[in-house]
Design an enzyme around this catalytic site. Structure first.
Site, short mmCIF file in Angstrom:
data_model
loop_
_atom_site.label_atom_id
_atom_site.label_comp_id
_atom_site.label_asym_id
_atom_site.label_seq_id
_atom_site.Cartn_x
_atom_site.Cartn_y
_atom_site.Cartn_z
CG ASP A 283 33.44 32.78 42.27
OD1 ASP A 283 33.73 31.93 42.22
OD2 ASP A 283 32.14 33.35 42.88
CD GLU A 325 34.68 28.90 39.34
OE1 GLU A 325 34.40 27.77 40.10
OE2 GLU A 325 33.55 30.01 39.53
#
Ligand code: GLC
Length: 649
Positions: A283, A325
């Site tokens: 993330d 990401e």
């Protein structure tokens, strides 16, 4: 360069962990030795001057060895199988879905009972949205983790997660989960200790006594959630300090310039790897390194960290691929695949966020030229790495592609973006879309877009008006948008609910822990009573579900849709149509997508240039066969239609 001392250090660890170097663990030992110099080089380039550098490096080597020693035999076997396949994740056989376990079906135990649903659709890869403990109401959808190893009780427990993984694996399915690397919740044990004044843990974060340095940092740091969390620092009353919190005030940024933080988080990465995770979604990697006077995004050191992680994972858990990401500018996204000596040696996957946003751009304008202008950049993706392709995910749609791409299509970038924002937020009176602006920056007027695939494609308004024609048009749009993301190359991930045409869910407005964040409008709560509509042909659910299912079937039936080769874009003979050619061995397929609200005409000449000598085409979508006509004749594409034309003669 061979480093004798490093070799000795590894050998001692191997002995300590009773690793069988001459026998079953030989491959691990070889991988460790082969990667160790690179690991050392990357590590010391970041931490060489840190007083704890050597001590933490020993801990890092320990972490790798322990991770392998604790990895179960079945996972080691799977690692070997994947290694034999080469880049196992490039295959056309994968089709994914991303979902919140609680909103999808309640909890992890129930999820196992839904595996037949995925099978029916053809989905064999699941991204389970954050599952680890996160404070209710201050959770950012689970991206504010207070315990990286404890499954949040609303989903079940760790054993339940392991059971899901096992059941999925038995069904030949693959699992992706997140590691929230950039920050912890302000309720994480480290944060709690920091609040209590523990210096060791204060050093795990960016903590300052006053606003001096924070002010300085903020001069160059863009705000991520300017409406609800302005600035990049929060005051911590318990210790009378300021802490960096780039996202929400309850998400504290970890300080990766401290090697202890890196080693602790690497250990967590291996904890997930040993749960049997096939793809780890890292993330917000763009944010993991901070430097005064910069935007604190996409810094070279962030890439070094990711490369280091990749090298370590390759040694102890080589079957686990990494997804970075990074939802950033197109040029910056490409760098997450690695550059120079590390080309194709950083993240295995990145989101094709540029393509995703440009499909929304084309849908609003009916013009594919901006999409085309971006392709030079996107096509730079190295072989062996892949895209996650998608139309919607749990996040907003950012319009972060380059102004020059918009200008190349002859538009003014500012006006063009303004049009898109007004089109999708419903501010434009005739727009069929119902979405909303997310994170409007009052200073710059920058904004992103929230809304579900169906609502942004017009289904919500059409249903409300009971306008049958508009309902059909929006279903066409949904299918065309999905189709382009399914066939463009990469691993397609459907966002749950989109396979049944779910429109925006406004129930989030009643929950004070969610109402401030309109991304929740496109994170629906699934009503399983609607599932039976799938079998009633005339329903929206049935039409969208079966279209999605057929796309997956087509994708799986042709090797040409594996991501083994970059595609070639068709010369644009019609600005409304996006078209590309994919080929593999003798197979050649033309994929065309009509973003026009009217029929579009494509000269048959489009199928003849570049030395192509085809006579007959078979459309896998409509089942029609075409004979390529003369140059002044046309292939006619109905509004918002697409075709998957295989050359059969
Ligand atoms: C990622 C997530 C997003 C979250 C942010 C902060 O971008 O996708 O949902 O808000 O990271 O963790």
């Amino acid at each position: 360069m061979y480093q004798y001392q490093l070799h000795q250090q590894i050998s001692l660890l191997i002995l300590e962990h009773k690793i069988d170097v001459a026998g079953k663990d030989n491959l691990f030992y070889s991988r460790f030795l082969a990667n160790s110099s690179e690991i050392a080089e990357l590590y010391f380039s970041l931490y060489g001057r840190h007083p704890k550098a050597t001590e933490a490096f020993t801990a890092l080597l320990q972490t790798i060895t322990k991770a392998y020693a604790e990895r179960c035999e079945s996972l080691k076997l799977k690692d070997e199988e994947k290694e034999e396949l080469g880049n196992w994740f490039l295959t056309n056989q994968l089709a994914g879905m991303s979902l919140y376990v609680d909103r999808f079906c309640g909890d992890l135990n129930t999820l196992s009972s839904k595996l037949d649903y995925f099978k029916k659709l053809g989905v064999n890869f699941l991204h389970l949205m954050p599952l680890f403990e996160s404070p209710t109401g201050e959770s950012d959808g689970g991206y504010a983790v207070s315990n990286f190893r404890k499954v949040d009780s609303r989903f079940g427990n760790l054993e339940d997660l392991q059971a899901v993984q096992q059941n999925m694996s038995n069904e030949g399915m693959y699992l992706m989960i997140d590691i929230v690397l950039n920050h912890t919740s302000f309720r994480h044990e480290w944060a709690e200790k920091a609040k209590q004044g523990d210096k060791k843990y204060q050093d795990y974060f960016y903590m300052f006594d006053d606003r001096g340095l924070p002010n300085w940092y903020e001069e160059t740091m863009p705000e991520i959630f300017p409406e609800v969390a302005p600035g990049s620092f929060s005051y911590v009353p318990e210790c009378n300090k300021w802490v960096m919190s780039v996202f929400h005030n309850y998400q504290w940024d970890l300080n990766y310039s401290n090697p202890d933080v890196f080693v602790m988080m690497l250990d967590t990465i291996f904890f997930y790897a040993n749960l049997g995770v096939d793809v780890l979604r890292i993330d917000a990697p763009a944010f993991i390194w901070k430097k005064l006077g910069t935007s604190c995004q996409n810094l070279p050191e962030a890439h070094t960290l990711l490369r280091l992680i990749k090298q370590c994972v390759q040694v102890a858990a080589p079957g686990m691929a990494l997804l970075g990401e990074a939802i950033v500018a197109p040029k910056e996204i490409m760098k997450y695949f690695g550059t120079d000596r590390f080309f194709a040696k950083e993240c295995d996957f990145a989101y094709n966020a540029t393509q995703m946003a440009l499909q929304w751009d084309a849908l609003a304008t009916g013009d594919t030229r901006v999409m085309l202008a971006a392709q030079n950049e996107i096509l730079q993706k190295p072989y062996g790495c892949s895209w996650i392709t998608y139309t919607r995910c749990h996040d907003d749609i950012g319009l972060g592609y380059d102004d020059s791409m918009i200008a190349a299509a002859g538009f003014n970038a500012y006006e063009h973006r303004r049009f898109l924002k007004e089109y999708y937020s419903g501010a434009l009176p005739n727009s069929p879309a119902s979405g909303a602006l997310f994170s409007v920056n009052p200073k710059t007027q920058d904004a992103r877009i929230s809304g579900s695939l169906a609502s942004l494609c017009g289904l919500e308004k059409a249903l409300r008006k009971n306008d049958l024609e508009a309902i059909e048009t929006s279903i066409q749009k949904i299918s065309m948008m999905q189709a382009q993301s399914f066939f463009i190359g990469g691993l397609p991930i459907i966002f749950y609910g989109d396979e049944m045409g779910y429109t925006n869910d406004y129930s989030y407005l009643k929950d004070p822990g969610k109402s401030y964040d309109n991304r929740w409008m496109h994170r629906p709560i699934i009503d399983w009573n609607r599932e039976e509509n799938i079998d009633h042909q005339e329903t929206v659910e049935s039409k969208v579900f079966h279209a999605t299912k057929r796309m997956i079937e087509i994708r799986k039936s042709m090797m040409v849709f594996g991501d083994y080769k970059n595609l070639t874009w068709l010369t644009p003979y019609n600005i409304h149509v996006a078209g590309f050619i994919r080929s593999y061995d003798d197979q050649k397929v033309y994929c065309l997508f009509n973003y026009n609200n009217a029929a579009s005409y494509i000269t048959w000449y489009a199928f003849k240039n570049n030395g192509n000598k085809s006579n007959k085409l078979y459309d896998h979508w409509s089942g029609r066969e075409y004979t390529i006509g003369s140059d002044h004749e046309y292939l006619i594409l109905p509004p918002y239609s697409f075709c998957i034309l295989e050359v059969i003669d």
